[in-house]
Design a protein around this motif. Structure first.
Motif, PDB file in Angstrom:
ATOM      1  N   VAL A  23      -4.873 -81.382-134.879  1.00  0.00           N
ATOM      2  CA  VAL A  23      -5.476 -81.680-133.584  1.00  0.00           C
ATOM      3  C   VAL A  23      -4.955 -80.683-132.553  1.00  0.00           C
ATOM      4  O   VAL A  23      -3.746 -80.450-132.475  1.00  0.00           O
ATOM      5  CB  VAL A  23      -5.142 -83.118-133.141  1.00  0.00           C
ATOM      6  N   ASN A  24      -5.845 -80.111-131.783  1.00  0.00           N
ATOM      7  CA  ASN A  24      -5.444 -79.166-130.751  1.00  0.00           C
ATOM      8  C   ASN A  24      -4.847 -79.937-129.575  1.00  0.00           C
ATOM      9  O   ASN A  24      -5.543 -80.540-128.779  1.00  0.00           O
ATOM     10  CB  ASN A  24      -6.653 -78.360-130.291  1.00  0.00           C
TER      11      ASN A  24
ATOM     12  N   LEU B  58      -1.466 -82.432-137.870  1.00  0.00           N
ATOM     13  CA  LEU B  58      -2.640 -82.954-138.566  1.00  0.00           C
ATOM     14  C   LEU B  58      -3.899 -82.237-138.092  1.00  0.00           C
ATOM     15  O   LEU B  58      -5.015 -82.692-138.340  1.00  0.00           O
ATOM     16  CB  LEU B  58      -2.754 -84.464-138.346  1.00  0.00           C
TER      17      LEU B  58
ATOM     18  N   ARG C  85     -12.394 -92.180-131.302  1.00  0.00           N
ATOM     19  CA  ARG C  85     -11.468 -91.261-131.965  1.00  0.00           C
ATOM     20  C   ARG C  85     -10.514 -90.654-130.942  1.00  0.00           C
ATOM     21  O   ARG C  85      -9.324 -90.528-131.185  1.00  0.00           O
ATOM     22  CB  ARG C  85     -12.247 -90.153-132.677  1.00  0.00           C
TER      23      ARG C  85
ATOM     24  N   ARG D 269      -3.384 -92.276-128.512  1.00  0.00           N
ATOM     25  CA  ARG D 269      -2.305 -93.215-128.827  1.00  0.00           C
ATOM     26  C   ARG D 269      -1.340 -92.611-129.838  1.00  0.00           C
ATOM     27  O   ARG D 269      -0.132 -92.812-129.766  1.00  0.00           O
ATOM     28  CB  ARG D 269      -2.902 -94.514-129.359  1.00  0.00           C
ATOM     29  N   ALA D 270      -1.895 -91.849-130.788  1.00  0.00           N
ATOM     30  CA  ALA D 270      -1.022 -91.190-131.762  1.00  0.00           C
ATOM     31  C   ALA D 270      -0.131 -90.176-131.065  1.00  0.00           C
ATOM     32  O   ALA D 270       1.078 -90.108-131.320  1.00  0.00           O
ATOM     33  CB  ALA D 270      -1.862 -90.515-132.843  1.00  0.00           C
TER      34      ALA D 270
ATOM     35  N   GLN E 282       2.891 -91.307-129.299  1.00  0.00           N
ATOM     36  CA  GLN E 282       4.052 -91.594-130.127  1.00  0.00           C
ATOM     37  C   GLN E 282       4.708 -90.341-130.686  1.00  0.00           C
ATOM     38  O   GLN E 282       5.934 -90.242-130.724  1.00  0.00           O
ATOM     39  CB  GLN E 282       3.606 -92.492-131.272  1.00  0.00           C
ATOM     40  N   ASP E 283       3.922 -89.387-131.156  1.00  0.00           N
ATOM     41  CA  ASP E 283       4.494 -88.221-131.821  1.00  0.00           C
ATOM     42  C   ASP E 283       3.540 -87.041-131.670  1.00  0.00           C
ATOM     43  O   ASP E 283       2.624 -86.857-132.461  1.00  0.00           O
ATOM     44  CB  ASP E 283       4.722 -88.551-133.304  1.00  0.00           C
TER      45      ASP E 283
ATOM     46  N   VAL F 110      -7.758 -93.031-130.271  1.00  0.00           N
ATOM     47  CA  VAL F 110      -6.788 -93.102-131.375  1.00  0.00           C
ATOM     48  C   VAL F 110      -5.868 -91.884-131.328  1.00  0.00           C
ATOM     49  O   VAL F 110      -4.647 -91.995-131.479  1.00  0.00           O
ATOM     50  CB  VAL F 110      -7.531 -93.188-132.729  1.00  0.00           C
ATOM     51  N   LEU F 111      -6.464 -90.702-131.077  1.00  0.00           N
ATOM     52  CA  LEU F 111      -5.653 -89.483-131.011  1.00  0.00           C
ATOM     53  C   LEU F 111      -4.657 -89.566-129.857  1.00  0.00           C
ATOM     54  O   LEU F 111      -3.495 -89.175-129.991  1.00  0.00           O
ATOM     55  CB  LEU F 111      -6.551 -88.250-130.835  1.00  0.00           C
TER      56      LEU F 111
ATOM     57  N   VAL G 142       0.785 -84.985-134.442  1.00  0.00           N
ATOM     58  CA  VAL G 142      -0.657 -84.905-134.211  1.00  0.00           C
ATOM     59  C   VAL G 142      -1.133 -83.461-134.379  1.00  0.00           C
ATOM     60  O   VAL G 142      -2.161 -83.202-135.010  1.00  0.00           O
ATOM     61  CB  VAL G 142      -1.012 -85.449-132.813  1.00  0.00           C
ATOM     62  N   ALA G 143      -0.339 -82.525-133.867  1.00  0.00           N
ATOM     63  CA  ALA G 143      -0.696 -81.118-134.054  1.00  0.00           C
ATOM     64  C   ALA G 143      -0.648 -80.760-135.532  1.00  0.00           C
ATOM     65  O   ALA G 143      -1.493 -80.015-136.037  1.00  0.00           O
ATOM     66  CB  ALA G 143       0.254 -80.224-133.270  1.00  0.00           C
TER      67      ALA G 143
END
Lengths: 629, 234
Positions: free
Chosen positions: A186-187, A184, A166, A172-173, A176-177, A169-170, A181-182
């Motif tokens: 995610v800290n 969604l 995980r 790599r996300a 990109q952006d 994945v975070l 991510v925040a």
């Protein structure tokens, strides 16, 4: 044949550390968008700590445990650096990020000497890998074979980490952006910190694993960081596979380059890098970056030519400066000449990075080339001083024309890394090509002609040239060429859409800046009476950046003020302390974090605040325009 | 009230974008935020989730003021956000995109699993391993919504979900939003398209040049064609 195979394997083994450090740099850049200049420093600390631990801890377990603990310890240092320093500058322009992490590097260089002393340290051999394997009469150290196996293993582990967890994945996300991510849940803060820790761990591991192969010394950070920059430029910043392939490529080029051009082996790497940049400017495995919109500064105040009062003030300042020989002694005049030369150097860089938006981390190359140009003409051709001064800078001009052509194909951090790598290549040539440049011994006995020999005459000469150069570059800012250059800085795409040939404008600016720096270098050679490879070294390049930054990136007059203040401080500092790098590094970090607008920027802000307080202010310059997202 | 926004003001640099925005969303309600291009709909959403740095005002979500908190904490409290430009992670597969959005189960909100989302958006279930960059606009739009639902939000801000989609996909989108509502998710949906909004919303607000200039039920809006014609392009 066997010899070539062994040479190839040696190259592969050298690739291991290079890959570890470069992949760490790439991972960190991918998420945080920071090119961590201090990565070489982390590599070096890793080696030093591993040296100490493996000396203290005995046995097989002690050795390998020491290596891993060293890497972990440095990762902890990295986390502290990230939390204390980097978190403050994630939103700052990339120039400031590069400078702040460079400041860290300088501090570390002095700190390791303080802790471990200035001598080279030779570490323990790796238990179980002490011997060598015979290959058709050639010896291959078994530790090299271990390293050859290690890098694909690390590559595999990293692949699993990024594809199968995980966290991966975070990451790599976020590459990109970040904002999404925040959004969604995610800290980001901890994601960034963990990414930085992993990247630093890899760098430190790379350093720690070097100790059975190479002596540990306090200049290993710059050597590796330049190679790593070359690796990521070739492989593509942000790509781990790219880092792997390019690390192997560069190491092999080094291994075989020594056989082909023993004196200037770095040429081969340079040629390959140039070829890659022409075909794929974003690297073999990289992705084209969206054109950067940001200028080096934080905000851009519209520039305007000086008013007649300001012109008189500048003239008065010049006249006052010209009276220095009437009351000052010879030492003060020599310092004065050096400051005037620094002004030339700083305004030339300012022209490139503030007017052109191209922050060069290797501007000293052209300064030094100017100096070497003079030295060649004076010593080998025996030409008179005035001719040398006129023709010497042409070497800087030519260097800038060649390197600038490649450099302007890129922008932002790539530009910074590439200019740094170019400067380091020029430095290596000056250092290695002893028969022409004298190598480390330099070229001595470049003395001015009798008309300029006295300190006061030389001071007037330097001051006069500095004034002319400053006026000429300033005039250029407000010329059609200057407008076009500023247009390419503010928006490359829009400027091209209105018919400006952006690359050619930027190349021209690069050549102008390089030639101007060469003029400074030419004077410098006569001032010192000698030329050394240090005249094109990284620390001089950074001096120039700090001068511009100190004065204020966004202002036209900042470079002049910055150069005067910085050079004077620097000369004084070196006379006061042995830890000048520590102080200078701390100073750089401080400017970036606390005074990002520099001296002139601060003064302007204060003046504006005063103007705002009294109602009838100038409506045109009332408010700085923040660069909107 | 599920969400109450009061006196929200936002700036981009020197430009003042939102002026004293205020609106409310009840538990399980679908509220439309209508307005033309550039009226301030997206900025309103971005300000609520903390993606606009310069903002002031009160944003009460489930009785707590969230206006001073960082984006990820607001989202973790159950306030989901689906951005306008889709912003899927193009290098990540459908499943990985969903993974980024995954958050723990929440007591007061419906729980979404991958399988449940694949039955809500059947197209996504057929392309679990396809990179986001190789999906059509409609599929990407579904993925953004599914990704946000993976966080088990109790309220979702949906920014122009029908923009640029074909009529057939828009129909599916209406279905999906109604299903979300049936599951108990409160929704604020920003729209330019009044017909689309009418199919899903209980109430509507109209925003124009950064100010709220109407608030009421869909029936009340229909009773005021003057307002509708002045502020919405049909």
């Amino acid at each position: 044949m066997a010899f070539y195979v062994v040479q190839f394997l040696t190259g592969l083994a050298s690739a291991a550390s290079l890959f570890l450090v470069a992949s760490g740099l790439s991972i960190i850049f991918g998420v945080t968008r920071i090119v961590n200049f201090a990565h070489g420093a982390f590599y070096m600390i890793g080696a030093y700590i591993a040296f100490t631990l493996t000396e203290r801890l005995s046995g097989t377990f002690g050795f390998w445990g020491g290596i891993v603990i060293a890497a972990l310890a440095v990762a902890v240092i990295g986390v502290i650096v990230e939390m204390v320093l980097l978190r403050r500058i994630y939103h700052a322009p990339e120039l400031f990020q590069l400078l702040a992490t460079f400041g860290l590097t300088l501090m570390v260089e002095d700190l390791v000497v303080l802790i471990w002393g200035p001598d080279d340290l030779v570490g323990r051999r790796a238990p179980g890998f002490k011997g060598a394997i015979d290959f058709f009469g050639q010896n291959i150290p078994s530790y090299d074979l271990f390293l050859i196996v290690l890098s694909p293993v690390v590559l595999g582990i990293l692949w699993l980490l990024f594809q199968r967890t995980r966290w991966g994945v975070l990451v790599r996300a976020a590459t990109q952006d970040r904002d999404m991510v925040a959004a969604l849940g995610v800290n980001q803060k901890w994601l960034f910190t963990s990414v930085f820790a992993v990247g630093v761990f890899l760098a430190a591991l790379g350093g720690a694993l070097q100790i059975p192969r190479d002596a540990v010394h306090h200049a290993m950070d710059l050597r590796i960081i330049v190679e790593v920059f070359v690796v990521v430029v070739i492989g593509g910043l942000g790509s781990i596979i790219g880092a792997f392939v390019a690390a192997v490529l560069v190491s092999e080029l080094n291994a075989f380059g020594i056989l082909i051009f023993p004196k200037i082996s770095i040429i081969l790497v340079f040629l390959v890098m140039a070829a890659v940049l022409i075909v794929r400017p974003w690297g073999l495995f990289g992705k084209p970056e969206a054109p950067a919109r940001k200028t080096p500064g934080l905000t851009v105040n519209p520039w305007r030519p000086l008013t007649s009062n300001e012109r008189l003030a500048a003239l008065a300042a010049l006249v006052i400066a010209a009276t220095l020989p009437l009351f000052a002694g010879n030492y003060a005049l020599t310092v004065g000449s050096e400051i005037a030369i620094s002004v030339i150097f700083a305004v030339s860089l300012h022209f490139l990075m503030s007017v052109g938006g191209l922050a060069s981390f290797g501007h000293a190359a052209y300064f030094g080339l100017g100096a070497y140009g003079v030295a060649f003409l004076a010593k080998m051709a025996g030409l008179p001083m005035i001719v040398c001064l006129l023709l010497g800078p042409l070497l800087g001009c030519m260097g800038a024309a060649v390197f600038g052509f490649f450099a302007v194909q890129l922008s932002g951090v790539y530009f910074a890394m590439l200019t740094l790598a170019f400067a380091q290549i020029v430095w290596s040539i000056a250092f290695q090509w002893v028969s022409v440049t004298g190598g480390d011994n330099g070229i001595l006995g470049v003395w001015p002609a009798s008309w300029a020999a006295s300190p006061s005459h030389f001071y007037w000469l330097s001051l006069g040239v500095a004034a002319l150069v400053t006026i000429a570059l300033r005039a250029m800012v407000f010329s059609p060429f200057g407008y076009a250059l500023r247009a390419t800085r503010d928006s490359l795409l829009r400027s091209e859409a209105v018919g400006i040939n952006a690359k050619s404008i930027q190349w021209t600016a690069f050549v102008i800046a390089g030639t101007t720096a060469g003029i400074g270098g030419a004077l410098f050679a006569y001032l010192k009476g000698s030329v050394f490879p240090d005249n094109l070294g990284i620390s001089l390049s950074v001096d120039a950046l700090v001068m511009v930054l100190l004065g204020g990136v966004e202002t036209v007059s900042g470079a002049v003020i910055g150069a005067i203040v910085y050079k004077a401080l620097n000369i004084w500092l070196v006379s006061q302390t042995d830890l000048s790098k520590l102080v200078l590094g701390g100073f750089i970090v401080l400017i970036v974090v606390v005074f990002p607008k520099g001296i002139v920027g601060m003064l302007e802000m204060l003046a504006q605040r005063r103007r705002k307080a009294s109602p009838p202010g100038s409506p045109l310059l009332a408010k700085p325009i923040e660069s909107a997202e | 009230m599920k969400l109450t926004v009061q006196d929200l003001n936002s700036h981009y640099g020197p430009a003042h974008i939102l002026f004293d925005i205020g609106f409310e969303v009840g538990e399980g309600e679908v509220v439309a935020l209508l307005g033309r291009n550039g009226a301030g709909k997206s900025t309103t959403f971005r300000s609520i989730v903390g993606l606009v740095a310069q903002r002031s005002g009160r944003i009460m979500f489930e009785g707590k003021d969230v206006s001073a908190r960082p984006t990820h904490e607001i989202v973790r409290d159950g306030l989901g956000y689906v951005p306008e430009e889709r912003r899927i992670f193009t290098d990540l597969t459908v499943e990985e995109n969903l993974e980024v959005g995954r958050q723990p189960k929440r007591p007061n909100a419906p729980h979404w699993t991958r399988d449940k989302l694949f039955s809500l958006f059947p197209n996504l279930g057929e392309m679990k391993n396809r990179p986001g960059g190789r999906m059509s606009g409609g599929e990407q739009q579904m993925l953004t919504i599914a990704r946000t639902l993976m966080g088990n939000p109790s309220l979702v801000l949906l920014d122009e979900p029908s923009e640029g989609l074909s009529p057939k996909i828009v129909e599916q989108m209406v279905e999906a939003i109604l299903t979300m509502k049936k599951e108990g998710v409160s929704i604020v949906v920003s729209e330019q398209n009044l017909h689309f909004a009418r199919l899903i919303s209980d109430r509507a607000y109209i925003i124009e040049r950064g100010r709220i200039c109407f608030g009421g039920t869909m029936a009340e809006l229909d009773a005021r064609p003057d307002i509708r014609d002045a502020h919405l392009s049909l």
